[in-house]
Design a protein around this motif. Structure first.
Motif, PDB file in Angstrom:
ATOM      1  N   ARG A 242      -0.689   3.860   9.270  1.00 47.32           N
ATOM      2  CA  ARG A 242      -1.341   3.288  10.448  1.00 47.32           C
ATOM      3  C   ARG A 242      -2.777   2.859  10.160  1.00 47.32           C
ATOM      4  O   ARG A 242      -3.292   1.935  10.788  1.00 47.32           O
ATOM      5  N   ILE A 243      -3.425   3.533   9.208  1.00 44.17           N
ATOM      6  CA  ILE A 243      -4.779   3.120   8.822  1.00 44.17           C
ATOM      7  C   ILE A 243      -4.748   1.700   8.269  1.00 44.17           C
ATOM      8  O   ILE A 243      -5.620   0.878   8.561  1.00 44.17           O
ATOM      9  N   ILE A 244      -3.724   1.410   7.491  1.00 44.12           N
ATOM     10  CA  ILE A 244      -3.601   0.094   6.868  1.00 44.12           C
ATOM     11  C   ILE A 244      -3.211  -0.956   7.901  1.00 44.12           C
ATOM     12  O   ILE A 244      -3.844  -2.014   8.006  1.00 44.12           O
ATOM     13  N   GLU A 245      -2.166  -0.683   8.655  1.00 47.48           N
ATOM     14  CA  GLU A 245      -1.642  -1.679   9.592  1.00 47.48           C
ATOM     15  C   GLU A 245      -2.687  -2.117  10.616  1.00 47.48           C
ATOM     16  O   GLU A 245      -2.758  -3.289  10.980  1.00 47.48           O
ATOM     17  N   GLY A 246      -3.505  -1.181  11.068  1.00 39.05           N
ATOM     18  CA  GLY A 246      -4.497  -1.517  12.086  1.00 39.05           C
ATOM     19  C   GLY A 246      -5.505  -2.551  11.635  1.00 39.05           C
ATOM     20  O   GLY A 246      -6.010  -3.336  12.454  1.00 39.05           O
TER      21      GLY A 246
ATOM     22  N   GLU B  88      -7.456   4.826   1.203  1.00 42.25           N
ATOM     23  CA  GLU B  88      -7.057   3.724   2.068  1.00 42.25           C
ATOM     24  C   GLU B  88      -8.198   2.748   2.360  1.00 42.25           C
ATOM     25  O   GLU B  88      -8.011   1.525   2.294  1.00 42.25           O
ATOM     26  N   LEU B  89      -9.367   3.264   2.704  1.00 39.32           N
ATOM     27  CA  LEU B  89     -10.485   2.367   3.029  1.00 39.32           C
ATOM     28  C   LEU B  89     -10.922   1.568   1.805  1.00 39.32           C
ATOM     29  O   LEU B  89     -11.250   0.385   1.910  1.00 39.32           O
ATOM     30  N   GLY B  90     -10.918   2.215   0.650  1.00 38.76           N
ATOM     31  CA  GLY B  90     -11.236   1.491  -0.573  1.00 38.76           C
ATOM     32  C   GLY B  90     -10.224   0.400  -0.860  1.00 38.76           C
ATOM     33  O   GLY B  90     -10.585  -0.718  -1.232  1.00 38.76           O
ATOM     34  N   ALA B  91      -8.937   0.696  -0.663  1.00 37.43           N
ATOM     35  CA  ALA B  91      -7.884  -0.299  -0.887  1.00 37.43           C
ATOM     36  C   ALA B  91      -8.030  -1.468   0.073  1.00 37.43           C
ATOM     37  O   ALA B  91      -7.835  -2.632  -0.308  1.00 37.43           O
ATOM     38  N   LEU B  92      -8.388  -1.188   1.325  1.00 36.09           N
ATOM     39  CA  LEU B  92      -8.592  -2.260   2.299  1.00 36.09           C
ATOM     40  C   LEU B  92      -9.780  -3.133   1.915  1.00 36.09           C
ATOM     41  O   LEU B  92      -9.746  -4.354   2.089  1.00 36.09           O
ATOM     42  N   CYS B  93     -10.837  -2.511   1.395  1.00 40.76           N
ATOM     43  CA  CYS B  93     -11.991  -3.296   0.923  1.00 40.76           C
ATOM     44  C   CYS B  93     -11.561  -4.261  -0.174  1.00 40.76           C
ATOM     45  O   CYS B  93     -11.910  -5.446  -0.150  1.00 40.76           O
TER      46      CYS B  93
ATOM     47  N   PHE C 248       0.851  -1.191   0.000  1.00 43.87           N
ATOM     48  CA  PHE C 248       0.000   0.000   0.000  1.00 43.87           C
ATOM     49  C   PHE C 248       0.885   1.238   0.000  1.00 43.87           C
ATOM     50  O   PHE C 248       1.684   1.435   0.917  1.00 43.87           O
ATOM     51  N   ILE C 249       0.771   2.049  -1.024  1.00 45.62           N
ATOM     52  CA  ILE C 249       1.422   3.349  -1.041  1.00 45.62           C
ATOM     53  C   ILE C 249       0.436   4.344  -0.444  1.00 45.62           C
ATOM     54  O   ILE C 249      -0.600   4.638  -1.042  1.00 45.62           O
TER      55      ILE C 249
END
Length: 275
Positions: A11-15, A180-185, A5-6
């Motif tokens: 921290r949004i991603i790691e959590g 970020e939230l879209g990438a996590l989805c 993830f770029i």
């Protein structure tokens, strides 16, 4: 499988990967998570990554050179990682070959090597893109390494997308403050398709969007007591053990649910099945 993830906010991603199924998948090395901070590739003392728009307009834009430098670094480190793996494999093969030669001098073995870095699959998250689908998740689960480029502010310089993206996606027809939230989805949807990530592979069967249908209603075996649920009993056929009849009923209920909530999907299902 590796997900990179770029993002300006790692921290949004790691959590997200600290709990539940994806935490276990990570511990089992079924998935690998990596975050890259674009500010590490800024060229000024202020670590600037966002700049005013050409032609004016509200909001700053993340620079194309910043994204390109981050992607180039990922390409390089990925290649180095593969080279190290190949060297270890070659050393192991050489050792095995040496042992074999002590038994027979007539047998020669060749060490297989990977000639090039496998293609990194680069995905940009932007609302100006097609919506991500379940079919995309199934297809992308076969990739060895996916990179998600997460936008912020007003977005990413279009030149970076045009020059670097393999695909572009949006999570839905709405706007968020960042990608970020879209990438996590997308990552969650793709990762659960990887063998071993879900505890029971049967969980992947009969899900929503399979055959362009929403999933039929499901019910817990525990009774839902109280006045609120008194008139909401599950269909009796569900409890009779006739799996053929249950499957037929679930298909019928899935059709009804899709026709009501997603007429677009229902129309597609009808067209594909000549209904």
């Amino acid at each position: 499988m590796t997900f990179s993830f770029i993002t300006l906010f790692p921290r949004i991603i790691e959590g997200y990967f600290q709990d539940s199924i994806l935490k276990i998948a990570r511990e089992k090395n079924l998935i690998h998570i990596q975050t890259i901070q674009p500010r590490d590739f800024a060229t000024d003392a202020y670590k600037s990554v966002d700049f005013p728009q050409v032609g004016g307009g509200a909001g700053q834009v993340i620079g194309a050179d910043i994204i390109n430098s981050a992607l180039a670094w990922l390409e390089k480190t990925s290649a180095e990682s593969i080279a190290a793996t190949n060297q270890a494999h070659a050393a192991k093969q050489e050792n095995q070959t040496g042992q074999a030669n002590q038994l027979s001098q007539t047998t020669k073995t060749t060490t297989p090597t990977q000639s090039q870095n496998p293609k990194l699959h680069i995905i940009f998250l932007t609302p100006s893109a097609p919506r991500f689908s379940q079919n995309d998740a199934i297809r992308l689960a076969r990739k060895p390494h996916i990179i998600f480029v997460c936008g912020r502010y007003e977005g990413i310089d279009e030149r970076a997308i045009e020059a670097c993206a393999d695909e572009v996606f949006c999570a839905g027809d709405f706007i968020m403050t960042g990608g970020e939230l879209g990438a996590l989805c997308l990552c969650d949807s793709i990762a659960r398709q990887i063998p071993g990530v879900l505890g029971n592979s049967e969980s992947l069967k009969g899900e929503s969007f399979e055959r362009d249908l929403l999933e039929a209603p499901i019910f817990a075996r525990a009774n839902a007591s109280g006045e609120k649920f008194a008139k909401l009993s599950p269909p009796s056929e569900y409890s009779k053990g006739n799996h053929a009849k249950i499957a037929t009923l679930k298909n019928s209920l899935a059709l009804c649910k899709t026709r009501y909530f997603r007429p677009d999907l229902f129309g597609r299902h009808k067209a594909k099945n000549n209904l």
